[in-house]
Design a protein around this motif. Structure first.
Motif, PDB file in Angstrom:
ATOM      1  N   SER A 165       9.201  16.415 -18.213  1.00 55.93           N
ATOM      2  CA  SER A 165       8.576  15.656 -17.126  1.00 55.93           C
ATOM      3  C   SER A 165       9.464  15.662 -15.891  1.00 55.93           C
ATOM      4  CB  SER A 165       8.295  14.206 -17.547  1.00 55.93           C
ATOM      5  OG  SER A 165       9.505  13.520 -17.804  1.00 55.93           O
ATOM      6  N   TYR A 166       8.804  15.596 -14.743  1.00 56.64           N
ATOM      7  CA  TYR A 166       9.492  15.503 -13.447  1.00 56.64           C
ATOM      8  C   TYR A 166       8.746  14.431 -12.668  1.00 56.64           C
ATOM      9  CZ  TYR A 166      10.676  16.885  -8.618  1.00 56.64           C
ATOM     10  OH  TYR A 166      11.060  16.895  -7.309  1.00 56.64           O
ATOM     11  N   THR A 167       9.404  13.288 -12.451  1.00 61.43           N
ATOM     12  CA  THR A 167       8.731  12.163 -11.812  1.00 61.43           C
ATOM     13  C   THR A 167       9.552  11.579 -10.667  1.00 61.43           C
ATOM     14  OG1 THR A 167       9.687  10.653 -13.452  1.00 61.43           O
ATOM     15  CG2 THR A 167       7.464  11.481 -13.900  1.00 61.43           C
ATOM     16  N   THR A 168       8.827  10.983  -9.728  1.00 59.48           N
ATOM     17  CA  THR A 168       9.408  10.147  -8.675  1.00 59.48           C
ATOM     18  C   THR A 168       8.675   8.827  -8.811  1.00 59.48           C
ATOM     19  OG1 THR A 168       7.807  10.904  -7.026  1.00 59.48           O
ATOM     20  CG2 THR A 168       9.891  12.088  -7.123  1.00 59.48           C
ATOM     21  N   GLY A 169       9.303   7.882  -9.499  1.00 62.42           N
ATOM     22  CA  GLY A 169       8.605   6.637  -9.815  1.00 62.42           C
ATOM     23  C   GLY A 169       7.480   6.948 -10.780  1.00 62.42           C
ATOM     24  N   ALA A 170       6.257   6.544 -10.429  1.00 57.31           N
ATOM     25  CA  ALA A 170       5.096   6.795 -11.287  1.00 57.31           C
ATOM     26  C   ALA A 170       4.367   8.086 -10.909  1.00 57.31           C
ATOM     27  CB  ALA A 170       4.130   5.615 -11.201  1.00 57.31           C
TER      28      ALA A 170
END
Length: 124
Positions: A22-27
């Motif tokens: 996974s690669y996330t910025t916040g949600a």
């Protein structure tokens, strides 16, 4: 060792190939929820990253490890975004079982955002 037991950061523990979970910025998922990627750390200090999803992002360069600070810095020599060539990205690193979580900040759509990228070690 349980899947959630913290492992101290050693350069030798990073060496090898990792696949993106996974690669996330916040949600948010800036590359999409179904993004695919590979991260390769070589024993001689080279790093290569390719992430494909809503866009394509890749870079190659050198890496250094701060074992005491549990951090790795990627020093970009080549990058799909020419503005990032020569930039160094500090990432806090946490190894848990066969997973590697890298956190830090990055410019996403013109804004500096906190990112979290989770990788799983590839077998072999």
């Amino acid at each position: 060792m349980s899947n959630h037991e913290h492992v101290p950061l050693k350069k030798s523990a990073l060496t090898g190939r990792w696949r993106l979970l996974s690669y996330t910025t916040g949600a948010e998922y800036p590359m999409g929820r179904d993004a695919l990627g590979v991260l390769q750390y070589s024993a001689d200090g080279k790093v290569s990253v390719h992430i494909m999803g809503a866009d394509y992002f890749a870079y190659y360069g050198d890496y250094t490890v701060d074992e005491a600070g549990s951090a790795v810095t990627h020093h970009l020599v080549l990058c799909s975004d020419p503005k990032l060539v020569g930039v160094s990205h500090l990432r806090n690193a946490r190894l848990e079982g066969g997973r590697l979580a890298l956190t830090g900040s990055m410019r996403v759509n013109g804004e500096t955002r906190a990112i979290r990228v989770v990788w799983e070690r590839e077998a072999g």
